[in-house]
Design an enzyme around this catalytic site. Structure first.
Site, PDB file in Angstrom:
ATOM      1  CG  ASP A 258      60.778 -20.589  52.872  1.00 53.48           C
ATOM      2  OD1 ASP A 258      59.979 -19.861  53.479  1.00 53.48           O
ATOM      3  OD2 ASP A 258      61.931 -20.846  53.270  1.00 53.48           O
ATOM      4  CE  LYS A 280      60.727 -12.543  51.326  1.00 54.04           C
ATOM      5  NZ  LYS A 280      61.545 -13.367  52.198  1.00 54.04           N
ATOM      6  CG  MET A 393      70.183 -15.627  48.210  1.00 49.86           C
ATOM      7  SD  MET A 393      69.664 -14.838  49.741  1.00 49.86           S
ATOM      8  CE  MET A 393      70.998 -15.300  50.854  1.00 49.86           C
TER       9      MET A 393
HETATM   10  N1  SAH Z   1      68.675 -22.195  53.657  1.00 51.76           N
HETATM   11  C1  SAH Z   1      69.010 -22.414  52.277  1.00 51.76           C
HETATM   12  C2  SAH Z   1      69.466 -21.142  51.586  1.00 51.76           C
HETATM   13  C3  SAH Z   1      68.366 -20.141  51.444  1.00 51.76           C
HETATM   14  S1  SAH Z   1      68.907 -18.695  50.624  1.00 51.76           S
HETATM   15  C4  SAH Z   1      70.075 -23.503  52.211  1.00 51.76           C
HETATM   16  O1  SAH Z   1      70.642 -23.874  53.237  1.00 51.76           O
HETATM   17  O2  SAH Z   1      70.356 -23.995  51.115  1.00 51.76           O
HETATM   18  C5  SAH Z   1      68.363 -19.037  48.976  1.00 51.76           C
HETATM   19  C6  SAH Z   1      69.557 -19.325  48.087  1.00 51.76           C
HETATM   20  O3  SAH Z   1      70.009 -20.647  48.325  1.00 51.76           O
HETATM   21  C7  SAH Z   1      69.243 -19.300  46.616  1.00 51.76           C
HETATM   22  O4  SAH Z   1      69.287 -17.978  46.118  1.00 51.76           O
HETATM   23  C8  SAH Z   1      70.356 -20.142  46.062  1.00 51.76           C
HETATM   24  O5  SAH Z   1      71.557 -19.398  46.016  1.00 51.76           O
HETATM   25  C9  SAH Z   1      70.537 -21.178  47.133  1.00 51.76           C
HETATM   26  N2  SAH Z   1      69.794 -22.416  46.825  1.00 51.76           N
HETATM   27  C10 SAH Z   1      68.792 -22.958  47.524  1.00 51.76           C
HETATM   28  N3  SAH Z   1      68.395 -24.135  46.984  1.00 51.76           N
HETATM   29  C11 SAH Z   1      69.198 -24.332  45.910  1.00 51.76           C
HETATM   30  C12 SAH Z   1      69.309 -25.366  44.928  1.00 51.76           C
HETATM   31  N4  SAH Z   1      68.513 -26.448  44.933  1.00 51.76           N
HETATM   32  N5  SAH Z   1      70.258 -25.238  43.978  1.00 51.76           N
HETATM   33  C13 SAH Z   1      71.085 -24.177  43.959  1.00 51.76           C
HETATM   34  N6  SAH Z   1      71.028 -23.187  44.859  1.00 51.76           N
HETATM   35  C14 SAH Z   1      70.097 -23.250  45.821  1.00 51.76           C
END
Ligand code: SAH
Length: 481
Positions: A258, A280, A393
């Protein structure tokens, strides 16, 4: 004055060899810690351990009992060495150790004296035991700490099941020799055996599936079976990958990742692995979920080992469910490797105790983008009861999230923390209350992945380095500066 390495600098003063020890007597002379340490090391082997110690300390007794060895409470005499394969002088007394080594030499038995390299016939390496596979590291006595450090890294690299894999290979060896006549083809078979689905099944605790897969590999040598690992990449710091994720990245033929997974993490993959970005990103065609599913199925059907690298944990808002369904439907073997999800990384950075006795006993992973956006999210009720809520998100829907929670009756003064780029170098924190949360939606300069944490437990965070969630009006900012 550049110093050039002498040719002799690149040669070893020792020759690494593995001594056959099964059922043979190995004698350790000494009654204290040094002897106990040697006994513990020997306990990794099938040697018959005999300790000579007129007075054995408890640590030694304990080590010998665990190792299933024997202690002779006698003063050392050369006769103790009869028939020994190796001897360790570990008395801690120079004269005694020297005498033991001399006695061993007289009998042609190699001897090691603890901390006396000058009289040793052999050194003992730092050991990584994956019986029957063994790795021993030596610095030839120059840097024992370095050797231990290297050992720790190898320990981490080699799966526990490496030995099982070797044993499984052993059980197939005769058949392989019989069935595959070409040496080149045999090598190819073993390469697939050791790094594909066979190993994957063993590492996930499915020995029967591993054996079945090995048999299948032997029967259908020309059509290789692929494998897909859905791997959590964690929040973006390379060293927050799991060791398993790191190893699989090294083994994968294809890495499908991703946009949220930082380049540095993707770069940890095998150099010649194909990388497919399905991210994306703004201004770029994004690959649909259906297309991603197709890519995974297609690559694995061609016999490739695919790592599907996802930010955080694959099973948390990662659409892994759809990918798993597609793999299942196509009959492709797959596994999931968990990762550190964003909420945990954000909490760690800000020291938010996500659960806290008497304050918060529930933790909710929620999304600001639920399908029926207009209804009160189910977690509103939990928040009211004091749960800590981590909203994924949520930045672009902060206004709606805040409005719904206030409507549900949550206090506007409930603390809120926002972490952007959690666990990454450009991480930023913002702090405020539920009443401030709507301001987040207009702060377009916050454009990294952002996690919102809401709840009383946030009040216990360390937000010293945070900025206010609601921007200070320009005039006051000028006065303050
Ligand atoms: N599978 C991922 C989440 C994917 S959805 C997980 O477990 O973390 C994508 C959302 O995850 C983003 O919009 C944000 O809200 C959050 N996110 C992912 N990486 C992040 C990071 N390093 N810092 C803060 N939020 C994060």
């Amino acid at each position: 004055m550049a110093r050039h390495a002498q040719a002799s600098d690149r040669k070893l003063a020792v020759f690494p060899a593995f001594h056959k020890i099964e059922g043979r007597r190995v004698v350790v002379v000494g009654g204290g810690d040094e002897a106990a340490a040697k006994v513990r090391l020997l306990a990794e082997t099938l040697a018959d351990i005999v300790v000579i110690a007129p007075q054995a300390e408890d640590v030694l007794r304990d080590a010998v009992a665990r190792a299933g060895g024997t202690i002779l409470a006698e003063a050392f005499a050369p006769a103790h060495l009869d028939g020994a394969a190796l001897v360790f002088a570990a008395s801690g007394e120079e004269a005694e150790d020297t005498a033991v080594v001399a006695a061993a030499r007289a009998l042609g038995i190699p001897a090691n004296a603890v901390d006396r390299p000058e009289i040793c016939d052999f050194y003992v390496g730092a050991l990584v035991n994956r019986a029957p596979v063994a790795v021993a590291i030596t610095s030839t006595g120059v840097g024992p700490v370095l050797a231990r450090h290297i050992r720790a890294r190898i320990e981490a690299m080699l799966p526990r099941e490496t030995g099982d894999l070797a044993r499984l290979a052993e059980s197939f060896r005769d058949t392989v020799v019989r069935v595959i006549s070409s040496g080149v083809e045999r090598r190819r078979f073993w390469a697939r055996f050791f790094s594909g689905p066979v190993a994957a099944h063993l590492q996930s605790g499915r020995p029967d599936a591993a054996r079945g897969e090995a048999q299948r590999l032997l029967n259908t040598r020309n059509e290789e079976a692929g494998f897909v690992w859905l791997v959590g990449a964690g929040p973006g710091a390379e060293d927050l990958l799991t060791l398993r994720a790191q190893r699989l990245l090294q083994e994968a033929d294809v890495i499908v990742h991703d946009a949220l997974v930082p380049e540095a993490v993707v770069a940890m993959g095998r150099r010649d692995a194909e990388r497919i970005s399905v991210g994306k990103r703004k201004g770029r065609h994004s690959v649909s979920q259906a297309e991603i599913n197709e890519i995974l199925v297609r690559e694995a059907s061609h016999g490739r080992r695919v790592v599907r690298l996802k930010a955080g944990d694959p099973l948390v808002f990662g659409r892994a469910g759809e990918e798993i369904a597609a793999l299942r439907a196509a009959g492709i073997a797959h596994d999931v490797v968990p990762g550190v999800t964003a909420a945990l990384a954000a909490a760690a950075s800000t020291r938010i105790p996500l659960t806290l006795r008497g304050v918060a006993s529930d933790l909710v992973f929620a999304t600001g983008h639920d399908r029926d956006g207009e209804t009160l999210p189910g977690w509103g009720a939990l928040a009211l009861q004091g749960a800590t809520v981590a909203v994924y998100m949520g930045r672009t829907v902060a206004v709606r999230v805040a409005a719904r929670l206030l409507e549900a009756g949550l206090s506007p003064t409930i603390p809120v923390a926002v972490v952007e780029n959690a666990a990454q170098r450009n991480e930023r924190f913002f702090a405020g209350t539920l009443a401030d949360l709507p301001a987040l939606e207009d702060r377009h300069e916050i454009d990294g992945p952002t996690l919102i944490i809401i709840g009383e437990a946030v009040g216990h965070a360390d937000l010293a380095n945070s900025q206010p969630l609601r921007v200070v009006p320009a005039e006051r900012a000028v006065v303050a500066a």
